[in-house]
Scaffold this active site. Structure first.
Site, PDB file in Angstrom:
ATOM      1  N   LYS A  12       9.212   0.486  14.110  1.00 15.69           N
ATOM      2  CA  LYS A  12      10.467   1.788  13.872  1.00 15.69           C
ATOM      3  C   LYS A  12      10.767   1.654  15.174  1.00 15.69           C
ATOM      4  CE  LYS A  12      12.498   5.062  10.913  1.00 15.69           C
ATOM      5  NZ  LYS A  12      12.318   5.996  10.243  1.00 15.69           N
ATOM      6  N   GLU A  54       9.809  -6.019  -4.694  1.00 15.02           N
ATOM      7  CA  GLU A  54       9.864  -6.759  -3.177  1.00 15.02           C
ATOM      8  C   GLU A  54       9.277  -7.954  -3.813  1.00 15.02           C
ATOM      9  OE1 GLU A  54       8.689  -3.229  -2.736  1.00 15.02           O
ATOM     10  OE2 GLU A  54       9.970  -2.013  -1.465  1.00 15.02           O
ATOM     11  N   PHE A 103       1.353   6.907   7.637  1.00 15.34           N
ATOM     12  CA  PHE A 103       2.408   7.323   6.017  1.00 15.34           C
ATOM     13  C   PHE A 103       2.867   6.130   6.004  1.00 15.34           C
ATOM     14  CE2 PHE A 103       6.430   7.867   3.506  1.00 15.34           C
ATOM     15  CZ  PHE A 103       5.784   8.343   2.210  1.00 15.34           C
ATOM     16  N   GLN A 104       2.367   5.626   5.003  1.00 18.59           N
ATOM     17  CA  GLN A 104       3.275   3.814   4.655  1.00 18.59           C
ATOM     18  C   GLN A 104       2.391   3.189   5.928  1.00 18.59           C
ATOM     19  OE1 GLN A 104       7.565   4.115   3.150  1.00 18.59           O
ATOM     20  NE2 GLN A 104       6.751   4.394   1.212  1.00 18.59           N
ATOM     21  N   MET A 164      -0.061 -20.496 -22.687  1.00 17.20           N
ATOM     22  CA  MET A 164      -1.332 -21.310 -22.269  1.00 17.20           C
ATOM     23  C   MET A 164      -2.742 -20.798 -22.268  1.00 17.20           C
ATOM     24  SD  MET A 164      -0.906 -24.338 -20.886  1.00 17.20           S
ATOM     25  CE  MET A 164       0.307 -25.086 -20.176  1.00 17.20           C
TER      26      MET A 164
END
Lengths: 186, 581
Positions: free
Chosen positions: B164, B52, B114-115, B482
């Protein structure tokens, strides 16, 4: 170049022309923030203060226009003029914020706070607490044989002073609302 | 006219109504209804990423190369938390994004489902604004507001969290034009009295400099055009931040090159010595200012910015102008022309003579080699062989990024995509895919270091699947260049964990994803290899093995002012304590 004589930090048409941008003097400022009363708006304002390291001395928030879903957040904060300006600008860019007013700079504000004091005492101390409450125009809103709850309204300084006097007389608990403020005049 | 549809259908309908052509995303349980709606239409293309974070960077690349908002779709919980780095990157660089995240159903919010994650809570400080939509009837309006907020004023990322059940439920869809956006209307016109003062300053300044930034790019192509007109007409020198490259052409006669920590000597000394600094859409970032107390001590400073909070945040300015760069420049040009196009010609001639002296230092000079490829040489050759093409450049973060900014020239805005504010390693590769999706026929090159590039290398699959012929130009020094440079200069040469151990065979890695792999280590082979990369019709992983210990100069060591720049020649004598920032 100097001929233009633009003051440091000056914006045109602004009362800020009168002050020194570089001043290192910190002072207390009361900000009124008008916001949409939507979920998370207080978290945005508080998150801004903690995320950018600004102080909050006092904070009150309540819906002031039920129909228009507007709330008014009153924040007392402390900083140099440059920091206060930065706080104002940062608050101003939060999407649900409609207006930010630095009441301290822009309008001599009327500031009031409400506090409840529980004082537990008997005998001379009990009488003395009642006498002082009268001088401070505090009301007794609960009473038992061993205690009072006083309700007092006033400037934060007045409430601080009342707290100092009550402490040796048996002060048990204090609840303060934080400052509510409005500009004077029409 | 209000139509009934499900929340998921509303998302797709709203995207169409806002002219969105592509969305970058990754499915999961909490966004299945939206993926179902995407499945049943052909107008909006969905790019399936592999992580993502990359979806957000792709949307950023898309947005920065087109000037349109980028869109992404992620699921709840880990989908949303993975997006956080990308959102923060977009916030720091003011990139307009509209991101949708799935959420557990409203009745489960707060139950540690969940999630489940508090996505609006987590993303509140890393978005311009965000919303949790609990009522399908309010969804369309919220999406329309989201596009308005993302693209108005100082642009930025916004996020809409969608439970949802809200996606499944039916509700009223309202058209974009009916959306209430009245209260968020940032001021675009500058105060005309202040703009007039700016013109007065332009007329008299003896040592002026334009200091321009990403705000000019964000303001749109009109801003770049107006700026070019004003710069060329006044004959003032111009420098730009990393974010603003391309707004003024690198081939333009007044161009001083980039300023800042690794900016050009002449640009930084012009900033230090000027008597008038005109900041257009830049924000006095700490990589630009060096030591604040000694920043451009003798100048009158003008700051044009659409975000009032940028003004006086770091450097107190003399003339603040809150407004959109294009609007302010249009007014400034009009007033300046009407007053007779005056400039201080005598002062300017002396000023340019001084600048020419500074240029003679040749601050980008480096010692080339015929045995090993110097990173600067690789970029010089890349520039020579690609500059006449329809070219877009992205970068990762580190030495290669600074060298790319120094050695590549940009003639137009929206051609240079780099993570400036947040400095996100792993930005460039996914961003290059986003750019290529927007410009399928263009030459899109990600100038990378091997360490940064590995951070989002999983997107090779995305590039293969969606036939994006992106060129990954990796300057491979087997070091975190760097970090190594700072350890070299500031930490006594103790190279704590700054090497890239156990690197893959990049050619074999390329082939395993169906890419072309090219490895080059001899300077003699470099041109042919670059041409092979350019001419290959498909994604290329270009492993350019370069000098391992090259440092990037010039450099303003942390905490030093502009006039204490470190050039390559002085580096050996340099010693300093550890730096704070």
């Amino acid at each position: 170049m100097a001929a233009l004589n633009i003051k440091k930090g000056a914006t045109s048409h602004s009362a800020y022309d009168l002050r020194d941008f570089h001043s290192e003097v910190e002072s207390s400022h009361t900000l009124a923030v008008l916001v949409d009363n939507e979920a998370g708006v207080l978290a945005r304002v508080i998150g801004l203060f903690s995320g950018r390291g600004y102080n909050i001395d006092s904070l009150t928030v309540a819906e002031v226009d039920h129909k228009g879903h507007r709330s008014r957040i009153t924040i007392v904060t402390r900083g140099t003029m440059a920091v206060i300006d930065q706080i104002k600008a940062q608050l101003g860019r939060i999407v649900p914020v409609h207006q930010v007013i630095d009441l301290t700079t822009e309008a001599q504000p009327v500031e009031r706070e409400l506090a409840l004091f529980k004082v537990a005492a008997t005998g001379e101390k009990r009488i003395e607490s009642l006498r002082l409450a009268e001088i401070f125009r505090a009301n007794v809103v609960d009473s038992t044989l061993e205690s009072f709850v006083f309700e007092i309204t006033g400037t934060p300084d007045k409430i601080d002073a009342f707290a100092e006097l009550m402490r040796p007389l048996g002060l048990k608990d204090v609840a303060r609302t934080g400052v509510a403020a409005l500009p004077r005049g029409a | 006219m209000a139509r009934q549809m499900t929340g998921a259908e509303m998302v797709v309908q709203a995207l169409k109504d806002h002219g969105v052509e592509v969305i970058f995303g990754y499915p999961g349980g909490a966004v299945l209804p939206i993926y179902d709606a995407i499945f049943q239409q052909n107008e909006i293309k969905h790019i399936l990423v592999r992580h993502e974070q990359a979806a957000i960077h792709m949307a950023e690349g898309y947005a920065r190369s087109t000037g349109k908002p980028g869109c992404a779709l992620v699921t709840s919980g880990p989908g949303a938390t993975n997006a956080v780095t990308g959102l923060t990157d977009a916030l720091m660089d003011s990139i307009p994004l509209v991101v949708f995240s799935g959420q557990v159903p409203t009745f489960m919010i707060g139950t540690d489902g969940f999630q489940e994650a508090d996505t609006v809570g987590i993303t509140r400080p890393c978005t311009k604004h965000n919303w949790l939509v609990k009522d399908t009837d309010k969804l369309a309006e919220t999406i329309h507001q989201a596009f308005h907020v993302a693209t108005s004023g100082r642009p930025g990322p916004v996020l809409i969290d969608l439970p949802k059940d809200v996606q499944f439920a039916n509700g009223r869809y309202t058209e974009p034009k009916t959306a209430r956006v009245d209260h968020y209307q940032p001021k675009v016109k500058g105060d005309i009295e202040a703009v007039t003062k700016l013109v007065e300053l332009i007329e008299t300044a003896a040592k002026p400099v334009f200091y321009t930034g990403g705000g000019v790019i964000n303001s749109g192509t009109a801003a770049s055009q107006l700026m070019r007109e004003l710069v060329d007409a006044t004959g003032f020198p111009i420098t730009s931040t990393l974010m603003g490259l391309g707004a003024y052409p690198a081939s333009g006669k007044n161009w001083l090159g980039m300023l800042g920590m690794h900016g050009l000597y002449e640009a930084n000394l012009a900033m230090h010595g000027c008597d008038l600094m005109i900041n257009l859409g830049a924000r006095f970032d700490d990589r630009i200012t060096g030591r604040i107390a000694d920043f451009s001590p003798k100048s009158t400073k003008v700051h044009v910015d659409i975000d009032a909070s940028s003004i006086n945040k770091i450097i107190p300015v003399d003339l603040p102008i809150v407004g959109d760069v294009a609007h302010v420049l249009e007014d400034a040009l009009k007033i300046w022309k009407a007053r007779g196009r005056k400039v201080n010609k005598e002062g300017l001639a002396k000023w340019w003579a001084q600048i020419e002296e500074w240029k003679k230092v040749r601050c980008l000079a480096f010692t080339n080699s015929d045995k090993v490829i110097k990173p600067q040489y690789a970029l010089q050759r890349l520039e020579a062989l690609t500059k006449d093409r329809d070219r877009y450049i992205t970068t990762e973060v580190g030495q290669h990024q600074m060298w790319a900014a120094q050695f590549l020239g940009f003639e137009a805005p929206n051609r240079w995509m780099t993570s400036g504010g947040l400095g996100t390693m792993g930005y460039g590769f996914p961003a290059s895919i986003g750019v290529q999706i927007a410009h399928p026929d263009a030459l899109v090159i990600n100038v990378a270091g091997e360490a940064s590039w590995l951070m989002n290398m999983q997107e090779m699959g995305t590039a293969t699947q969606f036939c994006t012929p992106v060129k990954q130009f990796i300057l491979n020094n087997e070091r975190l260049g760097m970090v190594r440079q700072w350890q070299d200069l500031l930490h006594g040469g103790r190279y704590s964990h700054s090497w890239s151990d156990s690197l893959p065979d990049f050619v074999k890695l390329a082939e395993s994803f169906g890419w072309k792999g090219i490895s080059v280590s001899d300077p003699k082979d470099l041109d042919d290899a670059i041409m092979e990369m350019i001419n290959y019709d498909g994604p290329v992983l270009f492993d350019c093995l370069v000098e391992k210990h090259e440092n990037c100069f010039p450099m303003i060591p942390s905490g030093k002012p502009h006039n204490e720049m470190l050039l390559a020649a002085d580096a050996a004598a340099f010693s300093s304590g550890a730096a704070l920032v």
